[in-house]
Scaffold this motif. Structure first.
Motif, PDB file in Angstrom:
ATOM      1  N   ASP A  75      22.310  17.265   6.678  1.00  0.00           N
ATOM      2  CA  ASP A  75      20.841  17.819   6.573  1.00  0.00           C
ATOM      3  C   ASP A  75      20.564  17.100   5.262  1.00  0.00           C
ATOM      4  O   ASP A  75      20.689  17.215   4.140  1.00  0.00           O
ATOM      5  CB  ASP A  75      20.662  19.103   6.403  1.00  0.00           C
ATOM      6  CG  ASP A  75      19.200  19.636   5.993  1.00  0.00           C
ATOM      7  OD1 ASP A  75      18.550  19.011   6.673  1.00  0.00           O
ATOM      8  OD2 ASP A  75      19.060  20.404   5.301  1.00  0.00           O
ATOM      9  N   TYR A  76      19.513  15.838   5.641  1.00  0.00           N
ATOM     10  CA  TYR A  76      18.410  15.005   4.735  1.00  0.00           C
ATOM     11  C   TYR A  76      17.323  15.764   4.586  1.00  0.00           C
ATOM     12  O   TYR A  76      16.421  16.018   5.331  1.00  0.00           O
ATOM     13  CB  TYR A  76      18.736  13.773   4.999  1.00  0.00           C
ATOM     14  CG  TYR A  76      17.808  12.934   4.095  1.00  0.00           C
ATOM     15  CD1 TYR A  76      17.948  12.629   2.848  1.00  0.00           C
ATOM     16  CD2 TYR A  76      16.365  12.589   4.546  1.00  0.00           C
ATOM     17  CE1 TYR A  76      17.081  11.867   1.987  1.00  0.00           C
ATOM     18  CE2 TYR A  76      15.504  12.185   3.669  1.00  0.00           C
ATOM     19  CZ  TYR A  76      15.845  11.731   2.577  1.00  0.00           C
ATOM     20  OH  TYR A  76      14.974  10.990   1.500  1.00  0.00           O
ATOM     21  N   HIS A  77      16.935  16.246   3.374  1.00  0.00           N
ATOM     22  CA  HIS A  77      15.621  16.534   3.148  1.00  0.00           C
ATOM     23  C   HIS A  77      14.918  16.212   1.701  1.00  0.00           C
ATOM     24  O   HIS A  77      15.811  15.812   0.833  1.00  0.00           O
ATOM     25  CB  HIS A  77      15.244  18.220   3.422  1.00  0.00           C
ATOM     26  CG  HIS A  77      16.274  18.917   2.339  1.00  0.00           C
ATOM     27  ND1 HIS A  77      17.325  19.475   2.738  1.00  0.00           N
ATOM     28  CD2 HIS A  77      15.916  19.626   1.201  1.00  0.00           C
ATOM     29  CE1 HIS A  77      18.001  20.213   1.655  1.00  0.00           C
ATOM     30  NE2 HIS A  77      16.928  20.290   0.827  1.00  0.00           N
ATOM     31  N   THR A  78      13.891  16.358   1.657  1.00  0.00           N
ATOM     32  CA  THR A  78      13.012  16.138   0.416  1.00  0.00           C
ATOM     33  C   THR A  78      12.309  17.373  -0.094  1.00  0.00           C
ATOM     34  O   THR A  78      11.951  18.019   0.871  1.00  0.00           O
ATOM     35  CB  THR A  78      12.126  14.746   0.209  1.00  0.00           C
ATOM     36  OG1 THR A  78      11.135  15.136   1.207  1.00  0.00           O
ATOM     37  CG2 THR A  78      12.710  13.631   0.666  1.00  0.00           C
ATOM     38  N   VAL A  79      12.045  17.667  -1.546  1.00  0.00           N
ATOM     39  CA  VAL A  79      11.212  18.655  -1.962  1.00  0.00           C
ATOM     40  C   VAL A  79      10.585  18.107  -2.822  1.00  0.00           C
ATOM     41  O   VAL A  79      10.992  17.549  -3.884  1.00  0.00           O
ATOM     42  CB  VAL A  79      12.200  19.862  -2.402  1.00  0.00           C
ATOM     43  CG1 VAL A  79      13.205  19.293  -3.472  1.00  0.00           C
ATOM     44  CG2 VAL A  79      11.372  20.826  -2.927  1.00  0.00           C
ATOM     45  N   ASP A  80       9.130  18.579  -2.990  1.00  0.00           N
ATOM     46  CA  ASP A  80       8.097  18.117  -4.051  1.00  0.00           C
ATOM     47  C   ASP A  80       7.935  19.029  -4.819  1.00  0.00           C
ATOM     48  O   ASP A  80       7.387  20.191  -4.610  1.00  0.00           O
ATOM     49  CB  ASP A  80       6.862  17.714  -3.244  1.00  0.00           C
ATOM     50  CG  ASP A  80       5.835  17.092  -4.194  1.00  0.00           C
ATOM     51  OD1 ASP A  80       6.152  17.151  -5.498  1.00  0.00           O
ATOM     52  OD2 ASP A  80       4.690  16.887  -3.891  1.00  0.00           O
ATOM     53  N   MET A  86       5.509  25.683  -5.622  1.00  0.00           N
ATOM     54  CA  MET A  86       6.821  25.618  -6.178  1.00  0.00           C
ATOM     55  C   MET A  86       6.764  26.157  -7.785  1.00  0.00           C
ATOM     56  O   MET A  86       8.027  26.396  -8.286  1.00  0.00           O
ATOM     57  CB  MET A  86       7.527  23.937  -6.155  1.00  0.00           C
ATOM     58  CG  MET A  86       7.562  23.606  -4.997  1.00  0.00           C
ATOM     59  SD  MET A  86       8.542  24.491  -3.820  1.00  0.00           S
ATOM     60  CE  MET A  86      10.252  24.036  -4.333  1.00  0.00           C
ATOM     61  N   ALA A  87       5.783  26.399  -8.296  1.00  0.00           N
ATOM     62  CA  ALA A  87       5.818  26.990  -9.703  1.00  0.00           C
ATOM     63  C   ALA A  87       5.651  28.696  -9.489  1.00  0.00           C
ATOM     64  O   ALA A  87       5.814  29.031 -10.510  1.00  0.00           O
ATOM     65  CB  ALA A  87       4.517  26.318 -10.192  1.00  0.00           C
ATOM     66  N   GLU A  88       5.552  29.076  -8.354  1.00  0.00           N
ATOM     67  CA  GLU A  88       5.270  30.554  -8.196  1.00  0.00           C
ATOM     68  C   GLU A  88       6.646  30.981  -7.929  1.00  0.00           C
ATOM     69  O   GLU A  88       7.986  30.526  -7.746  1.00  0.00           O
ATOM     70  CB  GLU A  88       4.676  30.795  -6.864  1.00  0.00           C
ATOM     71  CG  GLU A  88       3.136  30.195  -7.064  1.00  0.00           C
ATOM     72  CD  GLU A  88       2.515  30.546  -5.626  1.00  0.00           C
ATOM     73  OE1 GLU A  88       3.191  31.044  -4.895  1.00  0.00           O
ATOM     74  OE2 GLU A  88       1.339  30.207  -5.487  1.00  0.00           O
ATOM     75  N   PRO A  89       7.045  32.289  -8.522  1.00  0.00           N
ATOM     76  CA  PRO A  89       8.180  32.955  -8.517  1.00  0.00           C
ATOM     77  C   PRO A  89       8.480  33.095  -7.041  1.00  0.00           C
ATOM     78  O   PRO A  89       7.988  33.237  -5.985  1.00  0.00           O
ATOM     79  CB  PRO A  89       7.989  34.208  -9.130  1.00  0.00           C
ATOM     80  CG  PRO A  89       6.545  34.443  -8.925  1.00  0.00           C
ATOM     81  CD  PRO A  89       5.979  33.316  -9.154  1.00  0.00           C
ATOM     82  N   GLY A  90       9.939  33.102  -6.894  1.00  0.00           N
ATOM     83  CA  GLY A  90      10.534  33.005  -5.544  1.00  0.00           C
ATOM     84  C   GLY A  90      10.993  34.687  -5.233  1.00  0.00           C
ATOM     85  O   GLY A  90      11.505  35.497  -6.318  1.00  0.00           O
ATOM     86  N   TRP A  91      10.998  35.094  -4.045  1.00  0.00           N
ATOM     87  CA  TRP A  91      11.405  36.362  -3.552  1.00  0.00           C
ATOM     88  C   TRP A  91      13.103  36.270  -3.410  1.00  0.00           C
ATOM     89  O   TRP A  91      13.751  35.545  -3.137  1.00  0.00           O
ATOM     90  CB  TRP A  91      10.877  36.460  -1.966  1.00  0.00           C
ATOM     91  CG  TRP A  91      11.400  37.932  -1.581  1.00  0.00           C
ATOM     92  CD1 TRP A  91      10.885  38.915  -1.756  1.00  0.00           C
ATOM     93  CD2 TRP A  91      12.564  38.276  -0.833  1.00  0.00           C
ATOM     94  NE1 TRP A  91      11.375  40.229  -1.107  1.00  0.00           N
ATOM     95  CE2 TRP A  91      12.897  39.724  -0.469  1.00  0.00           C
ATOM     96  CE3 TRP A  91      13.544  37.068  -0.146  1.00  0.00           C
ATOM     97  CZ2 TRP A  91      13.616  40.031   0.504  1.00  0.00           C
ATOM     98  CZ3 TRP A  91      14.489  38.057   0.617  1.00  0.00           C
ATOM     99  CH2 TRP A  91      14.635  39.513   0.792  1.00  0.00           C
ATOM    100  N   THR A  92      13.724  37.395  -3.984  1.00  0.00           N
ATOM    101  CA  THR A  92      15.313  37.702  -3.862  1.00  0.00           C
ATOM    102  C   THR A  92      15.378  38.922  -3.032  1.00  0.00           C
ATOM    103  O   THR A  92      14.677  39.955  -3.073  1.00  0.00           O
ATOM    104  CB  THR A  92      15.701  37.789  -5.297  1.00  0.00           C
ATOM    105  OG1 THR A  92      15.184  38.875  -5.785  1.00  0.00           O
ATOM    106  CG2 THR A  92      15.145  36.576  -5.934  1.00  0.00           C
ATOM    107  N   THR A  93      16.550  39.007  -2.560  1.00  0.00           N
ATOM    108  CA  THR A  93      17.136  40.287  -1.728  1.00  0.00           C
ATOM    109  C   THR A  93      17.267  41.418  -2.685  1.00  0.00           C
ATOM    110  O   THR A  93      17.644  42.545  -2.297  1.00  0.00           O
ATOM    111  CB  THR A  93      18.409  40.010  -1.168  1.00  0.00           C
ATOM    112  OG1 THR A  93      19.330  39.502  -1.956  1.00  0.00           O
ATOM    113  CG2 THR A  93      18.266  39.066   0.042  1.00  0.00           C
TER     114      THR A  93
END
Length: 241
Positions: A75-80, A86-93
């Motif tokens: 799987d090739y992908h890019t992320v900006d 992307m500066a916001e906090p992420g959700w976790t389980t």
């Protein structure tokens, strides 16, 4: 020996090994650190529980085989990373926000990524825990049936397609238990006559198998790789399904 029989059946699995730059390579079989993380997740350990995870990892002994050979998938992908979201906090389980930390490279620029997976395979494992201190095989079996958090087989995108625990048995060693476990089957596929497998180096080579070096242990206290060990890899005759 008290042994748990597990089956990894998922659309995607990713058994990460030593990573260099933007490539995320994988091993043919799950490593000790992957199993320690998987079992620890089921038991409710946190990533920062270094002593508990180190102790669990040091007790794991396993043999594994591919009942249904997987196909490699890249799987090739890019992320900006400079996007505002992307500066916001992420959700976790675990119900807590997760923030991105690090230097400038962690919060800006376009980053390419190559992620390797095994697709559409079925892996069977025989696992034991050395010693008499907790958790024992019974507690781990209960945790795998009723995990504290969702389980995944490598990366978080690699969700199991079926329950992991096949059962619990007594045998002289993990390789013997694995050889006695019937193969997984899929409709329309003839059963193989041999399967590719790995087992502890202490159990010796057989039938043209070879000794290989792997780098699959983790120092959980310091979050770094923890050296080399050896295992045996080769072909095994199959049990009847």
């Amino acid at each position: 020996m008290d042994i748990l029989l597990l089956r990894f059946d998922a659309p995607l699995m990713s058994f990460g090994t030593v990573m260099v730059d933007q490539h995320g390579p994988i091993d043919r079989f799950p490593g000790l650190s992957l199993l320690a993380g998987l079992f620890g997740n089921a038991l409710g350990y946190r990533h920062g529980d270094g002593p508990a995870l180190d102790a669990l990892q040091s007790r794991i002994e396993y043999a594994a085989r591919w009942d249904i050979e997987p196909q490699p998938l890249l799987d090739y992908h890019t992320v900006d990373l400079g996007q505002p979201k992307m500066a916001e906090p992420g959700w976790t389980t675990r119900g807590e926000p997760e923030y991105r930390t690090g230097g400038p490279s962690a919060i800006q620029g376009i980053h390419p990524r190559y992620r390797h997976y095994w697709a559409n395979g079925v892996l069977t494992l025989a696992v034991s825990l050395a010693g008499d201190h907790p958790p024992g095989a019974a507690a781990l079996a209960e945790a795998l049936n009723h995990p504290a958090r969702p389980l995944f087989l490598g990366r978080k995108t690699c969700l199991p397609g079926a329950p992991l625990l096949l059962g619990r048995t007594e045998d002289r060693d993990v390789l013997s238990a694995l050889c006695r476990t019937p193969l997984a089957r899929r409709f329309g596929r003839p059963p193989p006559t041999k399967v590719f497998a790995c087992w502890p180096a202490e159990l010796g080579e057989r039938g043209g198998a070879r000794r290989v070096s792997v780098y699959d242990r983790r120092d959980w206290r310091n979050q770094i790789h923890a050296g080399r060990r050896q295992r045996i890899e080769g072909w095994l005759e199959c049990s009847a399904p």
